[in-house]
Design an enzyme around this catalytic site. Sequence first.
Site, PDB file in Angstrom:
ATOM      1  N   HIS A 263      -2.773   2.101   5.574  1.00 50.87           N
ATOM      2  CA  HIS A 263      -1.736   1.259   4.979  1.00 50.87           C
ATOM      3  C   HIS A 263      -0.743   0.882   6.060  1.00 50.87           C
ATOM      4  O   HIS A 263      -0.105   1.734   6.671  1.00 50.87           O
ATOM      5  CB  HIS A 263      -1.043   1.986   3.840  1.00 50.87           C
TER       6      HIS A 263
ATOM      7  N   ASP B 118     -11.489   6.143   1.098  1.00 43.81           N
ATOM      8  CA  ASP B 118     -10.717   7.334   0.753  1.00 43.81           C
ATOM      9  C   ASP B 118     -10.029   7.255  -0.601  1.00 43.81           C
ATOM     10  O   ASP B 118      -9.751   8.291  -1.201  1.00 43.81           O
ATOM     11  CB  ASP B 118      -9.691   7.667   1.856  1.00 43.81           C
TER      12      ASP B 118
ATOM     13  N   TYR C 158      -4.117  -9.312   1.461  1.00 43.84           N
ATOM     14  CA  TYR C 158      -4.197  -8.975   2.881  1.00 43.84           C
ATOM     15  C   TYR C 158      -5.623  -8.717   3.343  1.00 43.84           C
ATOM     16  O   TYR C 158      -5.970  -8.924   4.503  1.00 43.84           O
ATOM     17  CB  TYR C 158      -3.286  -7.805   3.228  1.00 43.84           C
TER      18      TYR C 158
END
Length: 875
Positions: A144, A174, A404
Amino acid sequence: MGEVVRLTNSSTGGPVFVYVKDGKIIRMTPMDFDDAVDAPSWKIEARGKTFTPPRKTSIAPYTAGFKSMIYSDLRIPYPMKRKSFDPNGERNPQLRGAGLSKQDPWSDYERISWDEATDIVVAEINRIKHAYGPSAILSTPSSHHMWGNVGYRHSTYFRFMNMMGFTYADHNPDSWEGWHWGGMHMWGFSWRLGNPEQYDLLEDGLKHAEMIVFWSSDPETNSGIYAGFESNIRRQWLKDLGVDFVFIDPHMNHTARLVADKWFSPKIGTDHALSFAIAYTWLKEDSYDKEYVAANAHGFEEWADYVLGKTDGTPKTCEWAEEESGVPACEIRALARQWAKKNTYLAAGGLGGWGGACRASHGIEWARGMIALATMQGMGKPGSNMWSTTQGVPLDYEFYFPGYAEGGISGDCENSAAGFKFAWRMFDGKTTFPSPSNLNTSAGQHIPRLKIPECIMGGKFQWSGKGFAGGDISHQLHQYEYPAPGYSKIKMFWKYGGPHLGTMTATNRYAKMYTHDSLEFVVSQSIWFEGEVPFADIILPACTNFERWDISEFANCSGYIPDNYQLCNHRVISLQAKCIEPVGESMSDYEIYRLFAKKLNIEEMFSEGKDELAWCEQYFNATDMPKYMTWDEFFKKGYFVVPDNPNRKKTVALRWFAEGREKDTPDWGPRLNNQVCRKGLQTTTGKVEFIATSLKNFEEQGYIDEHRPSMHTYVPAWESQKHSPLAVKYPLGMLSPHPRFSMHTMGDGKNSYMNYIKDHRVEVDGYKYWIMRVNSIDAEARGIKNGDLIRAYNDRGSVILAAQVTECLQPGTVHSYESCAVYDPLGTAGKSADRGGCINILTPDRYISKYACGMANNTALVEIEKWDGDKYEIY
């Protein structure tokens, strides 16, 4: 004194108004909408009431405190070089991180100029490429990043790195793990990595829900992802309607404390024992949807025989589940009966999918168990679905603004979702061009992020699946090796972004890796001096997104989380203004790469003569924004609330499947070749597969995986209190979910305001310790009192923590959040106790199963004791 100027920006925790005076940020607030110009909010009519959201955005705690991180004294102020590193002489890799052992890592470094830093790094790049080839250069970002679609890792990072040439360390899925490695084989959704669609489920739930079972789900903590507290009001609405909330989680999590009617606390690694017992009850009492199962399930009869004990001699009764999980049989049976009786939604994980239980050695079978239960109760029918209250808002799904993960300025169709739509809208191939990779592909060299230490310190290594293997169900079964045939071993590591030491598994491995003599050069590009930055030879100071230009949408990831702006109550597009100049000599990632591109003679191709603001304008014009306003109008206003689409057809998630129709939701999968006549799920049979055809084929080819059999089976956790010999030495099961107040490492440490939240860190003798929650019975047995410093340890390492004695766990379970940003070894790095709080030092590096290469960090046995002050330099 200057005037206060209000600017706009956004973050991983929501969009904000930023107030700036005299070149300094003085505060940040959520966005309040202007009723005169901003689009009106949606309304839902249900059960005689009207529901509509507040006219504002919400923000997460780490966003509320971002100002303290921007002006932190742990910002990296200028480029630095390790004093013991001489690029033309002795490199001394064994001294990387030496300052950590002295609790003075800054002392290892000296200030250098940007010109000197870029000269050293470029010389190393050229040397290594000439000697070994570009595959010898490893790089990977943190999961992130700073928010913004131009500056994000899929965008600027890949644009530069693909041009330079490198080996990429693929991220494991994950957030998805059990859904990716297990759920995908049961019902498809590979383009979502095994998570289900969530369209229009808020209205469906408000109209029909009588009970919601939150299983490994804590939406007040994880915000779905990126969405602040947007979904909080929805749970308030549901409570006001009298909907029962049941929570299944070893820890009484924050959402449960706020709204739970009933809480079940299973032992670590035993959730799937409960799901089997619930299914057993439904089978014995004939309280499941037999017609639905007959039409929509494959292999159910054989699986039902297994549940009833006809094939293995072990009926999966509630009494059996009590022995495994510690949850009383009578309570499991009561839950099963209420579930069958009421209109029940299953909130499996915080997103409708995800959840800490999927990141465990039983995560594959837990995810499959969730799908099994939802299937048995007719998922997709009104009043029955998999929904966590975090998505399903009635927004305009047709308005196109990419997330994104759609590649930004890279246009990398191999490693982002750029190839779906955006690359063709962003780049014309005449005046502006994407930056694909010919190395970071399934045919080139790449490695798993979880095994970076093994690849650097060891020899050959093999694994299954390239990162987020979502192109097709069977892609994750493809076998890879390192080094890839014809490619070099890794000699240089360009570390980018947040710490791995607090987020990966058995992370002493990463500390040891940095001092290995095979690693010739290490660069760290970071904003803060934290984590493994003190292991670098050269440190490059980056800035936050509040110190550069960018553009984005509230919570919009896209890619493997398509249309997830439906986490939010409004679609909000933000111009992320450059609110202040970069702190110190720091630069944006784009400008850092532009410097390097110039010295590598690729600057013209990299930048195309554009700065970040020019890329933002090009990005704006590739979206649907120009249908509503010009770039100049957007630049002046700073944000845009996407209006509702009155002509939008409501398409409830999986309703099409329940009714045997063609798929009509706006989801971007499955591919046409993965369905028969555009009907059914992505699986081979088009049905929910209790015996997975894909795994059956894999087994028939000789790939036998005892922890991921083709039939959904009860597979005990391989590190558990009942089934593991380790439990004699380490009797406590450790739960390490996502943190409440920080976004993984973002927000923690950095001397930020988060450190003063007493449920985040506790100050003892002037030092702020990470917390471990301990049941009062376990604490008393070890002479531990609330606030005591304790050592949590196993064969993988030791971590010093502050004890929080609580009744919010059953005896035998301890709880400590993952994602500490502070690494503070008391002795030699990687070989001694850490007092920063990197709990992932204690988690296993073993993969979730033999051919499922995901993390199982919620499978860990530990012991705790009062800390005696020793360094425990024994690992």
